[in-house]
Design an enzyme around this catalytic site. Sequence first.
Site, PDB file in Angstrom:
ATOM      1  N   ASP A  11     -11.898  -9.383   4.587  1.00  0.00           N
ATOM      2  CA  ASP A  11     -13.208  -9.404   3.912  1.00  0.00           C
ATOM      3  C   ASP A  11     -13.723 -10.839   3.810  1.00  0.00           C
ATOM      4  O   ASP A  11     -14.917 -11.105   4.004  1.00  0.00           O
ATOM      5  CB  ASP A  11     -13.116  -8.826   2.489  1.00  0.00           C
ATOM      6  CG  ASP A  11     -13.434  -7.330   2.448  1.00  0.00           C
ATOM      7  OD1 ASP A  11     -13.175  -6.659   3.469  1.00  0.00           O
ATOM      8  OD2 ASP A  11     -13.929  -6.841   1.421  1.00  0.00           O
ATOM      9  N   ASP A  39      -6.071  -7.171   4.031  1.00  0.00           N
ATOM     10  CA  ASP A  39      -7.246  -6.541   3.429  1.00  0.00           C
ATOM     11  C   ASP A  39      -8.155  -7.622   2.838  1.00  0.00           C
ATOM     12  O   ASP A  39      -9.364  -7.643   3.073  1.00  0.00           O
ATOM     13  CB  ASP A  39      -6.788  -5.566   2.332  1.00  0.00           C
ATOM     14  CG  ASP A  39      -7.965  -4.891   1.646  1.00  0.00           C
ATOM     15  OD1 ASP A  39      -8.876  -4.433   2.365  1.00  0.00           O
ATOM     16  OD2 ASP A  39      -7.980  -4.830   0.403  1.00  0.00           O
ATOM     17  N   LYS A  79       3.612 -15.128   1.787  1.00  0.00           N
ATOM     18  CA  LYS A  79       3.784 -15.833   0.514  1.00  0.00           C
ATOM     19  C   LYS A  79       5.284 -16.083   0.343  1.00  0.00           C
ATOM     20  O   LYS A  79       5.908 -15.670  -0.649  1.00  0.00           O
ATOM     21  CB  LYS A  79       3.173 -14.972  -0.629  1.00  0.00           C
ATOM     22  CG  LYS A  79       3.083 -15.665  -1.975  1.00  0.00           C
ATOM     23  CD  LYS A  79       2.075 -16.795  -2.041  1.00  0.00           C
ATOM     24  CE  LYS A  79       2.177 -17.517  -3.371  1.00  0.00           C
ATOM     25  NZ  LYS A  79       1.390 -18.766  -3.437  1.00  0.00           N
ATOM     26  N   ASP A 130      -2.517 -18.212  -0.030  1.00  0.00           N
ATOM     27  CA  ASP A 130      -3.526 -18.938  -0.818  1.00  0.00           C
ATOM     28  C   ASP A 130      -4.142 -20.060   0.020  1.00  0.00           C
ATOM     29  O   ASP A 130      -5.347 -20.261   0.037  1.00  0.00           O
ATOM     30  CB  ASP A 130      -2.934 -19.457  -2.146  1.00  0.00           C
ATOM     31  CG  ASP A 130      -1.593 -20.153  -1.994  1.00  0.00           C
ATOM     32  OD1 ASP A 130      -1.008 -20.122  -0.890  1.00  0.00           O
ATOM     33  OD2 ASP A 130      -1.122 -20.740  -2.994  1.00  0.00           O
ATOM     34  N   TYR A 134       0.822  -1.210   0.000  1.00  0.00           N
ATOM     35  CA  TYR A 134       0.000   0.000   0.000  1.00  0.00           C
ATOM     36  C   TYR A 134       0.860   1.266   0.000  1.00  0.00           C
ATOM     37  O   TYR A 134       0.440   2.313  -0.487  1.00  0.00           O
ATOM     38  CB  TYR A 134      -0.906   0.031   1.228  1.00  0.00           C
ATOM     39  CG  TYR A 134      -2.239  -0.669   1.072  1.00  0.00           C
ATOM     40  CD1 TYR A 134      -2.311  -1.997   0.656  1.00  0.00           C
ATOM     41  CD2 TYR A 134      -3.423  -0.002   1.360  1.00  0.00           C
ATOM     42  CE1 TYR A 134      -3.531  -2.632   0.541  1.00  0.00           C
ATOM     43  CE2 TYR A 134      -4.643  -0.633   1.252  1.00  0.00           C
ATOM     44  CZ  TYR A 134      -4.692  -1.954   0.846  1.00  0.00           C
ATOM     45  OH  TYR A 134      -5.895  -2.575   0.735  1.00  0.00           O
TER      46      TYR A 134
HETATM   47  C1  IPM Z   1     -10.323  -1.541   4.233  1.00  0.00           C
HETATM   48  C2  IPM Z   1     -10.620  -0.903   2.918  1.00  0.00           C
HETATM   49  C3  IPM Z   1      -9.520   0.105   2.586  1.00  0.00           C
HETATM   50  C4  IPM Z   1      -8.211  -0.669   2.474  1.00  0.00           C
HETATM   51  C5  IPM Z   1      -9.751   0.970   1.360  1.00  0.00           C
HETATM   52  C6  IPM Z   1     -11.065   1.701   1.428  1.00  0.00           C
HETATM   53  C7  IPM Z   1      -8.625   1.944   1.142  1.00  0.00           C
HETATM   54  O1  IPM Z   1     -10.776  -1.857   1.937  1.00  0.00           O
HETATM   55  O2  IPM Z   1     -10.226  -0.812   5.241  1.00  0.00           O
HETATM   56  O3  IPM Z   1     -10.192  -2.758   4.287  1.00  0.00           O
HETATM   57  O4  IPM Z   1      -7.911  -1.209   1.418  1.00  0.00           O
HETATM   58  O5  IPM Z   1      -7.498  -0.720   3.458  1.00  0.00           O
HETATM   59 MG    MG Z   2     -10.755  -3.828   2.679  1.00  0.00          MG
END
Ligand code: IPM
Ligand code: MG
Length: 357
Positions: free
Chosen positions: A252, A248, A192, A224, A142
């Site tokens: 999710d 990230d 990885k 993975d 990032y």
């Molecule tokens: C998160 C989001 C952010 C990230 C975005 C909105 C920049 O996806 O907080 O997980 O990638 O960190």
């Molecule tokens: Mg995110």
Amino acid sequence: MKKHQIVLLPGDGIGPEITAVAKSLLTKVSQKHQFELEFNEQPIGGSAIELTGTPLPESTLSACKKSQAVLLAAIGSPKYDDYPREKRPETGLLALRSGLDLFANVRPIKIWSSLIEASSLRKEVVTGVDLIVVRELTGGIYFGKPKGRIKTEKDERAFNTMSYSAYEIDRIAEVAFDLAKARTGKVCSVDKANVLEVSQLWRERIDILADKNRQLEINHLYVDNAAMQLIKDPRQFDVILTGNLFGDILSDEAAMITGSIGMLPSASIGKKGPGLYEPVHGSAPDIAGLDKANPIAMVLSAAMMLRIGLKEEKAADDLENAVNDVLDAGLRTADLMSSSFTEVGCIEMGNELLKCI
Ligand code: IPM
Ligand code: MG
């Protein structure tokens, strides 16, 4: 009376709606537990671009730096998809994380028993899931340099750099290890290392630290495989420790185990200074302003803020118990809805939560 200064960042999309809910609940628990909250609302993301032309105005960052804790709702809108990177809402959030030196992102993933049917995984697989993703937040791909785009006559190339120093790896590992010590003592470090140099260093540092923390049970997984194991048997995990990009993605994925990303709070913390508390979900522009948003992740983020940032544990318990009570009563926002439950909008969910305090 004790007084805490809070910066509220409603941001974009559903942000203002869920912020209103969190604010009224915070006010109610502060009255009940006799402390004062002073709210300072500041723009960030798309709403800040509209007001000031930049996604993180200097005045927002300096207000955050002076506060005791920052509660952010969500940023982002498809409206800015074609804007240059420095003018996009996401850049504001990244600059805020980096400006406050919030290198550790803690994302607890817990199954609420009344929501077990909302998961897309089988009940036997998800019952009892209780894990934490510890994601490095101010380094990795990032923020790595060099990055950019090079255009030639024949072709165009774009690139980013994934880089970690031993110092950065050690300090995030320490956060994960400390959390694990207060839980079951299990840490799974995700990388990885079969392909990436940066992951090789990551793994070497974790092994060195593991030697000094023999009471912990520390293992490694390639990202993975970790993604697969999370769906196959999420209960094998307690604390997952990983870098910015992998964290990230995995957070999710882990969120979906619980049925809805609309339930998940997070805390971003540094070595000192205010922490940033925010839902894992985004700004959901498709339902913005329709009173359909689920405010629970925001309310639970407010609870993390009370517990970790302000040490107001009893008030934090109250918010979490209120969430439990409304779910037990069968109230659901659209994202969690299935037959036999009562659908409510964001405002009504907020009012019902208030009644439970
Ligand atoms: C998160 C989001 C952010 C990230 C975005 C909105 C920049 O996806 O907080 O997980 O990638 O960190
Ligand atoms: Mg995110």
